[in-house]
Enzyme design. Structure first.
Site, short mmCIF file in Angstrom:
data_model
loop_
_atom_site.label_atom_id
_atom_site.label_comp_id
_atom_site.label_asym_id
_atom_site.label_seq_id
_atom_site.Cartn_x
_atom_site.Cartn_y
_atom_site.Cartn_z
CG HIS A 123 -1.91 -1.08 1.01
ND1 HIS A 123 -2.50 -1.49 2.31
CD2 HIS A 123 -2.51 -1.76 0.05
CE1 HIS A 123 -3.54 -2.45 1.83
NE2 HIS A 123 -3.47 -2.69 0.60
N GLY A 191 -1.80 -8.90 12.88
CA GLY A 191 -2.32 -7.56 13.13
C GLY A 191 -3.14 -6.86 11.95
CB SER A 193 -9.28 -6.41 10.47
OG SER A 193 -8.98 -5.32 9.30
C1 BV8 Z 1 -7.96 -2.29 -5.32
C2 BV8 Z 1 -3.02 2.85 2.70
C3 BV8 Z 1 -8.72 -2.20 -7.62
C4 BV8 Z 1 -3.81 4.46 2.79
C5 BV8 Z 1 -5.06 1.30 2.79
C6 BV8 Z 1 -12.27 -7.03 -3.65
C7 BV8 Z 1 -11.25 -6.91 -4.43
C8 BV8 Z 1 -10.38 -5.87 -4.74
C9 BV8 Z 1 -11.02 -4.64 -4.29
C10 BV8 Z 1 -11.95 -4.69 -3.44
C11 BV8 Z 1 -12.94 -5.98 -3.05
N1 BV8 Z 1 -13.99 -5.73 -2.40
C12 BV8 Z 1 -13.58 -4.41 -2.09
C13 BV8 Z 1 -12.60 -3.79 -2.73
C14 BV8 Z 1 -12.25 -2.34 -2.58
C15 BV8 Z 1 -11.22 -1.84 -1.40
C16 BV8 Z 1 -11.53 -2.90 -0.09
O1 BV8 Z 1 -11.03 -3.92 0.02
N2 BV8 Z 1 -12.66 -2.22 0.56
C17 BV8 Z 1 -12.87 -2.91 2.04
C18 BV8 Z 1 -12.93 -1.85 2.81
C19 BV8 Z 1 -13.97 -3.77 1.58
N3 BV8 Z 1 -9.89 -2.30 -1.74
C20 BV8 Z 1 -9.48 -1.20 -2.68
O2 BV8 Z 1 -9.76 -0.12 -2.97
C21 BV8 Z 1 -7.91 -1.54 -3.05
N4 BV8 Z 1 -7.97 -1.21 -4.33
O3 BV8 Z 1 -8.58 -3.32 -5.04
O4 BV8 Z 1 -7.95 -1.53 -6.58
C22 BV8 Z 1 -10.01 -1.87 -7.39
C23 BV8 Z 1 -10.53 -0.25 -7.76
C24 BV8 Z 1 -11.63 -0.08 -7.87
C25 BV8 Z 1 -12.75 -0.73 -7.35
C26 BV8 Z 1 -12.53 -2.27 -6.97
C27 BV8 Z 1 -11.33 -2.55 -6.91
C28 BV8 Z 1 -6.97 -0.58 -2.29
C29 BV8 Z 1 -6.90 -0.95 -0.84
C30 BV8 Z 1 -5.81 -0.16 -0.11
C31 BV8 Z 1 -6.39 0.91 0.62
N5 BV8 Z 1 -5.16 1.62 1.43
N6 BV8 Z 1 -3.89 1.89 3.35
C32 BV8 Z 1 -3.81 4.79 4.27
O5 BV8 Z 1 -3.33 3.61 4.99
O6 BV8 Z 1 -4.12 5.71 4.40
S1 BV8 Z 1 -5.85 0.18 3.46
C33 BV8 Z 1 -5.72 0.33 5.11
O7 BV8 Z 1 -6.48 -0.46 6.01
C34 BV8 Z 1 -4.38 -0.50 5.63
O8 BV8 Z 1 -3.36 -0.37 4.77
C35 BV8 Z 1 -4.78 -1.87 5.64
O9 BV8 Z 1 -4.69 -2.68 4.49
C36 BV8 Z 1 -6.32 -1.78 5.77
C37 BV8 Z 1 -6.82 -2.62 6.95
O10 BV8 Z 1 -6.17 -1.86 7.92
P1 BV8 Z 1 -5.66 -3.52 8.97
O11 BV8 Z 1 -3.96 -3.17 8.80
O12 BV8 Z 1 -6.14 -4.55 8.82
O13 BV8 Z 1 -5.80 -2.55 10.26
P2 BV8 Z 1 -7.09 -2.80 11.22
O14 BV8 Z 1 -7.20 -1.39 11.82
O15 BV8 Z 1 -8.25 -2.87 10.00
O16 BV8 Z 1 -7.05 -4.12 11.86
C38 BV8 Z 1 -6.07 -3.99 12.90
C39 BV8 Z 1 -5.99 -5.59 13.33
O17 BV8 Z 1 -4.81 -5.67 14.28
C40 BV8 Z 1 -7.25 -6.18 14.20
O18 BV8 Z 1 -7.41 -7.38 13.96
C41 BV8 Z 1 -6.55 -5.89 15.75
O19 BV8 Z 1 -7.27 -7.12 16.36
C42 BV8 Z 1 -5.26 -6.44 15.31
N7 BV8 Z 1 -4.26 -5.59 16.38
C43 BV8 Z 1 -4.39 -4.34 17.05
N8 BV8 Z 1 -3.33 -4.39 17.96
C44 BV8 Z 1 -2.82 -5.35 17.85
C45 BV8 Z 1 -3.42 -6.45 16.95
N9 BV8 Z 1 -2.74 -7.66 16.64
C46 BV8 Z 1 -1.72 -8.04 17.25
N10 BV8 Z 1 -0.98 -7.14 18.33
C47 BV8 Z 1 -1.41 -6.14 18.42
N11 BV8 Z 1 -1.05 -5.32 19.51
#
Ligand code: BV8
Length: 258
Positions: A123, A191, A193
């Site tokens: 990313h 780490g 989701s």
């Molecule tokens: C794309 C950079 C083509 C910016 C980020 C299916 C296929 C393809 C695409 C899609 C699809 N379905 C939906 C989509 C669209 C979308 C998507 O996935 N949406 C989701 C919300 C449903 N994907 C995209 O748009 C991607 N592009 O596919 O292009 C396309 C184009 C147009 C239309 C369709 C497809 C681009 C996605 C990248 C976005 N950029 N980051 C920035 O950071 O500002 S994403 C960002 O959030 C992060 O990089 C990371 O990837 C994401 C999720 O965050 P996590 O890292 O998982 O963190 P989160 O807070 O969610 O969870 C934390 C976890 O850690 C928890 O489980 C918690 O329990 C745990 N935790 C916390 N503390 C600890 C711990 N574990 C252990 N120890 C600890 N101490």
């Protein structure tokens, strides 16, 4: 043999290891995750709404200020034991001629600062900024930009070199991740989701392959039902236990509770 011992043994025997990390690996360094409530600018805005080309188009000053604040906040953070344990694991695997692939969704570069050899930033990262007109990349210094949006000398403005929602990921990075996940002996997803695609698809590929698969998060995710071992706890406590102990831990140490 309990889960801890089985995973430690697999890590010691593995010819190839693939790791996917998310925001949770950096929380113990003080970097906020994507989905936890935060203070400051972050609390007033939905990160998922700000991390889009549309938000940048609509309000480049707000978006670039938010990213610059995150960049400077990350510079003040330090790698935590989870980052250090992964860098140590990589050295161990490479020392025995094995392969190690670290794919990170994080844009904070803490894996680099922990000594990881070549993290694949699927990313992008906060520390590179790209001119919207020429595509040229700069790495700003440790002070805030003088203005928002920051203007480039080429008549464009600088945007963070990250992948926003709705933007394509670097194809080479994605292919690297899928290939490593499909062929590795041990796969760790730490780490994250597991809700953002296509990154989450890397874990699905690993679970369809021959790897022993392990998840380390604080709470269940959509991937928890697919992996061989779903460990609940802080990565900064669990990973050093997996990497530091010897191949056959006789100390019977289980996983530290959260
Ligand atoms: C794309 C950079 C083509 C910016 C980020 C299916 C296929 C393809 C695409 C899609 C699809 N379905 C939906 C989509 C669209 C979308 C998507 O996935 N949406 C989701 C919300 C449903 N994907 C995209 O748009 C991607 N592009 O596919 O292009 C396309 C184009 C147009 C239309 C369709 C497809 C681009 C996605 C990248 C976005 N950029 N980051 C920035 O950071 O500002 S994403 C960002 O959030 C992060 O990089 C990371 O990837 C994401 C999720 O965050 P996590 O890292 O998982 O963190 P989160 O807070 O969610 O969870 C934390 C976890 O850690 C928890 O489980 C918690 O329990 C745990 N935790 C916390 N503390 C600890 C711990 N574990 C252990 N120890 C600890 N101490």
């Amino acid at each position: 043999m309990d889960a801890h011992a089985r995973i430690v043994e697999a890590l010691h025997k593995a010819g190839s290891i693939c790791v996917l990390t998310g925001a949770g690996v950096s929380t113990e360094s003080g970097v906020p995750t994507f989905r936890d409530p935060q203070e400051g600018l972050w609390a007033r805005y939905d990160p998922a709404r700000l991390s889009t080309p549309e938000a940048f188009e609509a309000d480049p000053a707000l978006v670039t200020r938010w990213y610059d604040e995150r960049r400077l906040a990350c510079l003040a953070c330090r790698p935590n034991p989870a980052h250090l344990a992964l860098a140590k694991l990589e050295r161990q695997v490479r020392a025995r001629g094995g392969q190690f692939t670290l794919i990170t969704q994080n844009i904070d570069r803490l894996h680099h600062r922990a000594g990881s050899g070549n993290p694949v930033e699927i990313h992008g990262n906060l520390h590179e900024w790209r001119c919207t007109k020429t595509g040229r990349i700069i790495e700003p210094g440790p002070e805030p930009f003088p203005e928002y949006p920051p203007r480039s000398p080429f008549g464009g403005i600088y945007r963070p070199n990250v992948v926003w929602f709705g933007e394509m990921l670097p194809q080479w990075a994605l292919e690297r991740g899928f290939a490593a996940a499909a062929t590795c002996d041990v796969y760790l997803t730490i780490g994250t989701s597991g809700v953002v695609y296509p990154a989450a698809g890397i874990t699905e590929v690993a679970c369809d392959g021959k790897a022993l698969t392990v998840e380390i998060t604080l709470e269940p995710t959509p991937m928890s039902g697919l992996v061989d071992f779903a460990l609940r706890g802080k990565a900064g406590r669990i990973l050093p236990q997996l990497v530091e102990v010897d191949a056959h831990p006789s100390n019977g140490r289980g996983f530290d509770p959260v």
